[in-house]
Structures are given as C-alpha cells and as structure tokens.
Design an enzyme around this catalytic site. Structure first.
Site, mmCIF file in Angstrom:
data_model
loop_
_atom_site.group_PDB
_atom_site.id
_atom_site.type_symbol
_atom_site.label_atom_id
_atom_site.label_comp_id
_atom_site.label_asym_id
_atom_site.label_seq_id
_atom_site.Cartn_x
_atom_site.Cartn_y
_atom_site.Cartn_z
ATOM 1 C CG ASP A 275 95.136 34.636 67.926
ATOM 2 O OD1 ASP A 275 94.511 34.663 66.852
ATOM 3 O OD2 ASP A 275 96.353 34.397 67.986
ATOM 4 C CD GLU B 254 94.428 28.519 63.487
ATOM 5 O OE1 GLU B 254 95.469 27.877 63.323
ATOM 6 O OE2 GLU B 254 94.314 29.724 63.172
#
Length: 513
Positions: free
Chosen positions: A51, A276
């Site tokens: 991420d 997301e």
C-alpha cells in the site's frame, strides 16, 4: 502533459490516414507472439512496501506502507528500506508503542476495546503530508481490529523519516451500542441519530457507513486540506481537515448531497462492494481532481486493480469516461477507467498480478505525473514490490499509464517521426473485469497508411503531427492516448503507446530493429 479540457484536436495538425489493407503488405506480417531475443528482467526484486503512499521531499522520494514499512529512493526505481515491521525499535513508527494505551485504545491490538481478530497488531495504510501551516510532517494511518472496526489516527514529526509522535484519533467505525462510548461519535451527533443510522440489528451499519481505514490527505487548488478514506463497507468518504491542527472538521449534515455530520461526504461505493485505497491528486494543468481507487481482493489471484475517476471540484461528482460512478451495491466493474490490473508484457519474467492500492503525485521538479502501487507476480506466492509508472494526460483529460516502470523517460513535446511509431506492437487490453485473468499481448501492426492489422483484428490509427498525441480504433473500439519512447523493464529502448477509451486501457510496445 496536455491540457485535456482545453486542447481540441485540430484537423490541420492531424495526420489522418485511411484504411487500405490491400496496400500495406499484410501478407508479410508476423502475428506470432514470441519473446525470442528480448532481454528479460527479474521483476520481483526490490524492497516490499505494501500500500505504498508517496511523499516527495526535495530530491528524495519516500513510500510509506502498511505493517510499519517505509523506503526511500532518488530515482523512483531503486528503493532503500527505511523501516519495516512491528517493533519498538522501528525508527519511523516505534514511538506508537510508548503510548499504546492511547493509540490502540479502541482498535489495533489484543488489548483494544475491540480486540484484533488475530490478536496481533494492525497499523495499516499510512499517508504522509507536509503541513504548510505548522511546518511539520503529518502521518495519517489506521489501527484496525476487524473487517469494519477501525480507527483513523495521526502523528507528527519534524522530519519525513520520523519518528512520528502519536497525536490522536480522528474517525471511528465498527462500533455497536456497547462500544460506541469508546469513540467520539456522540460528540458530534446525538444518540438518536447514531442509533438510527450507524447501528442496525445491533451491529455497525457497514453497508452505508465506512470502514475507517486507508486515509490519504491532500491540498485542493485553494490550499484547503482534505482527507479521503474508506474501504469496502459504505464506500469512499471525503472530509475536510483543519490545517492548523491536522484534525477533522465535521460538516453540517446534508443528506441530499450524501454528507453525514460525522463521516463527511460519500463519494463512491457502498453496500460492502470492493473499493478501497482512495487517493486524490489535483492537476492544475488539466483542471481536474483525479480520484484513484482499487477494486478486487489484494491477493495475487484476487483481481486487484487501479481505477480512476475525475471531477472539476474537490467534492465531486467524480465520474468515469461514461460520466458515471458506482453507487451503493453497483456492479462496480462497469465504473471507473481501469488503469492497471494483471498483465504480461515482453521483458517481464513473470506476469504482474494484483497491481493496486496506489498513490499518485506530480513531481515538483519537472511536472511529470506518476502512479505508485505495489504489484504481486504470477509465481504462486504473495510476495510484492513497489512500482512507479509515469502517466501522461491525453487530449481528453484522462491519465494514460505508460506500460513500464519509470526509468527517467521524458516524452517528446514535439512528437515522434512516423517511422518511429509505425511497426509491429505487442498490444494488451486489460478490459474491465475483476478476476485472476492475465492480459497477454497480441500482435498488431500500425501501418504507414493508417491501418491497424492483426491476425483477427483490424482498425485505424492517427497521430498529431508535432505532438505525442495519438488515437487508435481496434475492432470498432476507440481509444485516445499518447506515444512515448522509453525503456522496458530490462532497459531496452522501446516505443510505446498508452490509450484509453470505454473505461479500458490499451498498451502497445514496439521493439526497434
């Protein structure tokens, strides 16, 4: 980059070419996909930062990721580990353990009000921004216990490498009537509102309200500070921050515009559909805010991918190439321009899989726009590495991701000679599906007469004389994009094109003789 909103294709500068298959010598064209003679590279090498969220500080680029990881680079290609792992000695995040009773009071470890489901510590998806008002670096991140019980927090540091001092909690999710007292929700709404909206059937109403994770923070064109956040559950939310404190400014309720007084404005999604890792970048040249999100599951076979929407205003509406966006429980594969997913290109020893959870930035030195994400590989494992690809905005104002990770390429503002761009291309279209399917290349020829030919495909292409813009039609589908000479993963010079249309991305790679 071009001004997609204001530049129109001029008929006087477009070298338009018509389809004349009989004149282009197709009988000598080879449509066999072969990588013989093409040098390959070990694409899985490098540090692991999951991420990755990018921060530029002068000539150094930092990426911050889940599990207390961080790395830095001076070329966006070679990364040096700065921190990794849950440890009190972690130089970036370690201070959090000194205030564990506060930082993990609600969620994030085995001693939290809502314990982690595996009894381990969870600190995920950080984002770091330099606060122009306070002169400090602010890290926003989440502590999380279950798939919807999470807490957005923040810390500050005088340097980008930390350590970041925990300052407080911002947004809570996943509570019920028993645990809501461990949040600040009732400081901003009354019990009647909270119980009617946020709790249904005795549990958190995750279909309509967010999982408080994946925060990213940015400045708009007027230097107002905002945070976009959310993962699955109720979708993606936007809320303003006070730059003097870094804390949330809770808005007035405005249900007609999807504005909740605690969580802010819902931009996309809902109904616990995959969406997301939101990230918003403002490009003053095109005049658009670009909202990036990831669909699918993050595992190598989970169909993880990056989509992009855009808006002329910071709070939306953010729409795709069809002028639409996914609302609650939508079939979301039909919404959003898909930039990258699973694919194989020449020079890659393994296919890229699950390319997702991105950040983005415009380099303050040269104005180049980049997409930053982690990728897994088609090797049966879940190992991952960060990747940075340059993006070029096409004439319609949509970002086109270049096929290979950046190695310092600079697009030619004056365009390319026709002989440089015609020829035999490895072409992939990643479509809009959410699956473990790998987009493998087929061979297409961009011919001098303006035709496109393949074994089972045909079409036309044009390019703008004196610029890098191009358009291509393949089997009736139209795409608008750019040419760019760059290097593949193994460092071999190639001509590429990247074009978008119908929420799909088409990439082409040509090797020089």
């Amino acid at each position: 980059m071009g001004n997609g909103k204001k530049k129109a294709i001029s008929g006087t500068i477009v070298a338009a070419m018509t389809l004349a298959i009989s004149a282009c010598g197709t009988e000598s064209q080879d449509y066999t996909v072969s990588y013989k003679g093409i040098k390959t590279a070990d694409v899985s090498s490098g540090v692991s930062v999951h991420d990755p969220s990018i921060l530029q500080v002068d000539d150094t680029y930092y990426i911050f990721g889940s599990h207390m990881s961080a790395a830095k680079s001076t070329d966006l290609l070679n990364w040096e580990k700065v921190a990794d792992g849950y440890s009190k000695t972690n130089p970036v995040y370690g201070q959090i353990y000194e205030v564990a009773d506060q930082a993990f009071a609600y969620s994030g470890n085995k001693d939290s009000l809502i314990q982690t489901d595996d009894k381990q510590t969870h600190v995920w998806a950080p984002d770091v921004i330099y606060n122009k008002t306070t002169g400090l670096y602010y890290m926003y991140y989440c502590t999380t216990s279950t798939w919807n019980a999470s807490n957005l927090c923040y810390g500050t540091s005088e340097t980008p490498e930390g350590p970041y001092e925990w300052k407080g909690a911002l947004i809570y999710s996943g509570f019920n009537r028993k645990t809501i007292s461990g949040t600040d929700v009732l400081d901003y709404v009354d019990e009647d509102y909270a119980y009617k909206n946020y709790i249904q059937g005795g549990q958190y109403n995750y279909n309509d309200y967010p999982n408080a994770i994946d925060p990213t923070v940015f400045y708009d064109e007027d230097d107002r500070m905002w945070m976009v956040y959310g993962s699955w559950s109720g979708g993606i939310f936007l809320i303003e921050l006070d730059p003097s404190t870094g804390q949330v400014i809770h808005p007035q309720a405005d249900p007609d515009n999807n504005v909740d007084p605690y969580y802010g404005k819902r931009l996309l999604g809902g109904g616990h559909i995959s969406i997301e890792g939101p990230y918003i970048t403002y490009d003053k040249e095109s005049g658009y805010y670009y909202l990036y999100v990831s669909y699918g599951a993050l595992t190598s076979n989970g169909g993880y991918q990056v989509r992009v929407f855009r808006s002329e205003t910071v709070d939306g509406d953010y729409v795709d190439m069809n002028g639409e966006y996914p609302q609650k429980s939508a079939q979301h594969q039909n919404f959003g321009l898909k930039l990258t997913g699973n694919y194989k290109l020449p020079s890659l020893e393994k296919a890229y899989m699950a390319t997702g959870h991105n950040s983005s930035f415009i380099d303050e030195k040269d104005g180049k726009m980049y997409l930053v994400y982690h990728t897994r590989f088609n090797d049966g494992g879940e190992g991952h590495s960060p990747r940075v690809h340059q993006m070029i905005v096409n004439e319609d104002g949509w970002p086109c991701e270049l096929p290979y990770q950046t190695q310092g390429e600079t697009i030619s503002e004056d365009g390319y000679e026709k002989n440089d761009v015609v020829g035999r291309y490895y072409v992939i279209n990643q479509g809009t599906d959410i699956s473990d399917k790998i987009a493998n290349p087929k061979i297409l020829y961009l011919n001098k007469d303006g035709s496109v030919t393949g074994e089972k495909s045909k079409g036309t292409w044009t390019y703008n004389d004196g610029s890098y813009y191009m358009d291509i039609t393949i089997d009736g589908d139209e795409f608008s994009g750019v040419f760019c000479r760059m290097k593949d993963e193994a460092g071999t010079d190639v001509m590429t094109f990247s074009a978008v249309g119908q929420n799909e991305s088409v990439w082409g790679v040509k090797y020089f003789d």
